[in-house]
Design an enzyme around this catalytic site. Structure first.
Site, short mmCIF file in Angstrom:
data_model
loop_
_atom_site.label_atom_id
_atom_site.label_comp_id
_atom_site.label_asym_id
_atom_site.label_seq_id
_atom_site.Cartn_x
_atom_site.Cartn_y
_atom_site.Cartn_z
N SER A 146 -0.48 2.34 13.25
CA SER A 146 0.87 2.16 12.79
C SER A 146 1.57 0.78 13.09
O SER A 146 0.92 -0.14 12.86
CB SER A 146 1.04 3.19 12.81
OG SER A 146 2.84 3.46 11.83
N ASP A 296 5.78 -1.62 8.06
CA ASP A 296 4.65 -1.79 9.20
C ASP A 296 3.83 -2.01 8.87
O ASP A 296 2.81 -2.14 7.57
CB ASP A 296 5.08 -0.25 9.99
CG ASP A 296 4.46 1.33 9.43
OD1 ASP A 296 4.55 0.64 7.66
OD2 ASP A 296 4.24 1.82 9.82
N ASP A 298 0.51 -0.24 8.84
CA ASP A 298 -0.41 0.70 7.74
C ASP A 298 0.23 0.67 5.89
O ASP A 298 0.21 1.80 5.73
CB ASP A 298 -1.35 1.45 8.22
CG ASP A 298 0.05 2.65 8.72
OD1 ASP A 298 1.37 2.24 9.08
OD2 ASP A 298 -0.28 4.27 9.20
N ASP A 300 2.76 2.28 5.92
CA ASP A 300 3.68 3.84 5.92
C ASP A 300 4.84 3.90 5.82
O ASP A 300 6.40 5.61 5.79
CB ASP A 300 3.25 5.65 6.52
CG ASP A 300 3.04 4.94 7.96
OD1 ASP A 300 3.49 3.81 8.83
OD2 ASP A 300 2.31 6.16 8.29
#
Length: 560
Positions: A146, A296, A298, A300
């Protein structure tokens, strides 16, 4: 197994060259750091620094986690269910593609079909969550750390509903991992026919569902400039094209657009870190853009900054959420599309300003433990409860607008934020003006999260000591404001499982919560202060934390 035996097992194995090189060069201290600890599933999966050892993320640990996951799956589901397969995605980090292939081959070895994305290319986490349900898979895995620093990677596992597994499952998988030795062979026979690709129609459907979030889809030219950065992550081929197709002009921050696993173009891959916006805001000034969007790695999470009175103002998660709620709920009301018995979800550490906004529209609020998996779990109970989702969020820059995904979705959020900015500008308002209107109606809130990074075994000991001190110190007041109530969630509260969380309420309506991070070596202090204006509330918050830090926790190095 003790450290020396574990180390000997690793020494005797045939390791990938990069791990063997690290192992050969390790000092005694480095060996202790790498092999004393073992990685565990935390708030959002299992994360760690990449490298050799039981306390690092590497090929052996990924294989162990996958075997342990396979043991859980085969003991829980029939082969018919398992034949539905597992979807796997990954981000741009070091070894993400390689870890994905090890995971896929391990599952195929155990006769479980796997669906990778085309050419095993990187994909955002929300696309993974969406795809699981769309192809009726039994589970999903995403290789990502992440927003963590570049030296990290991770392993997140999802259930058949596209939601991260809860501890009742990850604890079983963790126990399974503990029972496995580390002497795995990384080359082994497997059924190649069991590794397939996610149909491209699934991704087309996701893009269409994102476009369908618009309240004004027929507007072809928004006359709105957006500076966008994927922070070297997965959303580059998703957010800009979608926004452009919906009438926005998108300027991409070129220095941060590549899939560089070292994130060289950013100060931090975390949009919560204010200096991460510096370059994007420089672009915004050059182009006179009205909005800055950062995802960010990834995708999410989303961070935003908006142009207001000639400046660019960053909005936190606790500020963005009530604005989005106001925009969504007012439009559901206006278009008569508000579902019956609407419900909004957030966590115990998020500001209650959003609760108040939701309740003003007749919307129920359900609060959960930290981690979006808890929100996803509550969403699954809606049919039984006769309630209907309208919004879910965490203060850490994660929102879901529509429950097509059961995890945070920075792509959904980008679409709705952009339209909200455009909509309010038609009335000469910015999102800052909207937030001010909310404050005037419900009170002025200042929310701030203090993150103390304390690495290694020593750091973990310090974190544990701080939490123990706060549990036993009996804090009567801070900044001469009396503590009214203390909640300790360690043994579970409000029908929730236990979590290492403390929450202190004050007589003026302010509160702070404290918990260790489940993904990084840090302790987090969440402050929410209420007063006659945000500046006074901010001063109050700083005074309260300084007293807490110096008097009770013996922290002297305080930086704002």
């Amino acid at each position: 197994m003790d450290l020396s035996k574990t180390y000997d097992i690793w020494k005797q194995q045939t390791l990938p060259k990069h791990l063997q090189t690290q192992l050969d060069k390790m000092s005694k201290t480095e060996i202790e750091e790498a092999f004393t600890a073992t990685l565990e599933f935390g708030t959002a999966g299992m994360r760690g620094v990449t490298g050799v050892g039981t306390g690092r993320i590497n090929e052996i640990i990924i294989m162990k986690a996958t075997v342990a996951f396979t043991q859980y799956l085969t003991s829980t589901f029939s082969q018919k269910d398992l034949n539905r397969g597992i979807v796997i995605a990954h981000d741009n980090r070091h070894f993400s593609a390689e870890f994905t292939m090890i995971t896929a081959k391990t599952l195929a070895k155990h006769n479980i079909p796997v669906f990778l994305f085309q050419d095993n290319d990187l994909r955002p986490t929300p696309v993974l969550s969406y795809s699981i349900r769309k192809i009726n898979a039994i589970a999903g895995i995403v290789i990502t750390a992440s927003h963590n620093p570049p030296e990290y990677n991770g392993y997140k596992i999802y259930d058949q509903y596209g939601c991260q597994f809860l501890p009742e499952v990850t604890n079983v998988i963790g126990h399974n991992m503990e029972q496995l030795t580390d002497d795995f062979q990384l080359e082994f026979p497997y059924n190649k026919d069991l590794i397939k690709e996610v149909p491209l129609t699934v991704e087309t459907n996701y893009r269409n569902d994102i476009k369908n979030l618009q309240f004004y889809p027929d507007v072809k030219n928004r006359n709105l400039k957006i500076v966008f950065s994927n922070l070297h992550g997965t959303s580059r081929e998703w957010v800009p094209p979608l926004l452009e197709q919906c009438g926005y002009e998108v300027i991409i921050v070129k220095e941060q657009a590549s899939y560089d696993p070292d994130f060289k173009g950013v100060i931090s891959p975390n949009p919560e870190v204010q200096p991460t916006f510096d370059l994007a805001i420089k672009y915004a000034k050059q182009h006179n853009a009205q909005l800055v969007i950062l995802n960010d790695p990834d995708a999410d999470r989303i961070g935003i900054a908006v142009q207001h009175q000639g400046e660019y103002v960053l909005l936190t998660g606790n500020e963005t959420a009530p604005i989005l709620l106001e925009y969504l709920l007012s439009h559901y009301q206006k278009t008569k599309t508000m579902p019956e018995n609407p419900v909004m979800y957030n966590t115990f550490v998020t500001s209650n300003l959003s609760d108040t906004v939701a309740q003003s529209y007749g919307c129920q609020v359900i609060k959960t433990l930290t981690g979006f998996k808890w929100i996803g779990a509550e969403m699954l109970k809606e049919q039984v409860r006769n309630i209907n989702f309208v919004f879910g969020f965490e203060e850490a820059y994660g929102y879901v607008i529509k429950d097509i995904t059961r995890d945070k979705d920075g792509i959904q959020s980008a679409m709705v934020v952009a339209e909200a900015v455009w909509y309010y500008l038609q009335s000469q308002k910015t999102l800052i003006d909207v937030l001010e209107d909310i404050y005037k109606k419900f009170g002025y809130y200042y929310c701030y999260t203090v993150n103390l990074v304390l690495k290694g075994q020593k750091g973990q000991t310090e974190i544990n000591g701080m939490l123990e001190t706060l549990r036993t110190s009996g804090i009567p007041s801070l900044h001469n404001i009396k503590v009214e109530k203390v909640e300790d969630y360690e043994q579970g509260l409000y029908g929730t499982p236990g979590q290492n969380l403390l929450k202190f309420y004050f007589i003026d309506g302010s509160w702070f919560a404290v918990r260790p991070s489940g993904t990084e070596p840090k302790i987090k202090f969440y402050f929410v202060c209420i007063d006659k204006n945000t500046n006074v509330a901010k001063q109050k918050m700083q005074a309260m934390y300084e007293e807490l830090a110096k008097k009770y926790l013996k922290i002297t190095n305080i930086k704002w």
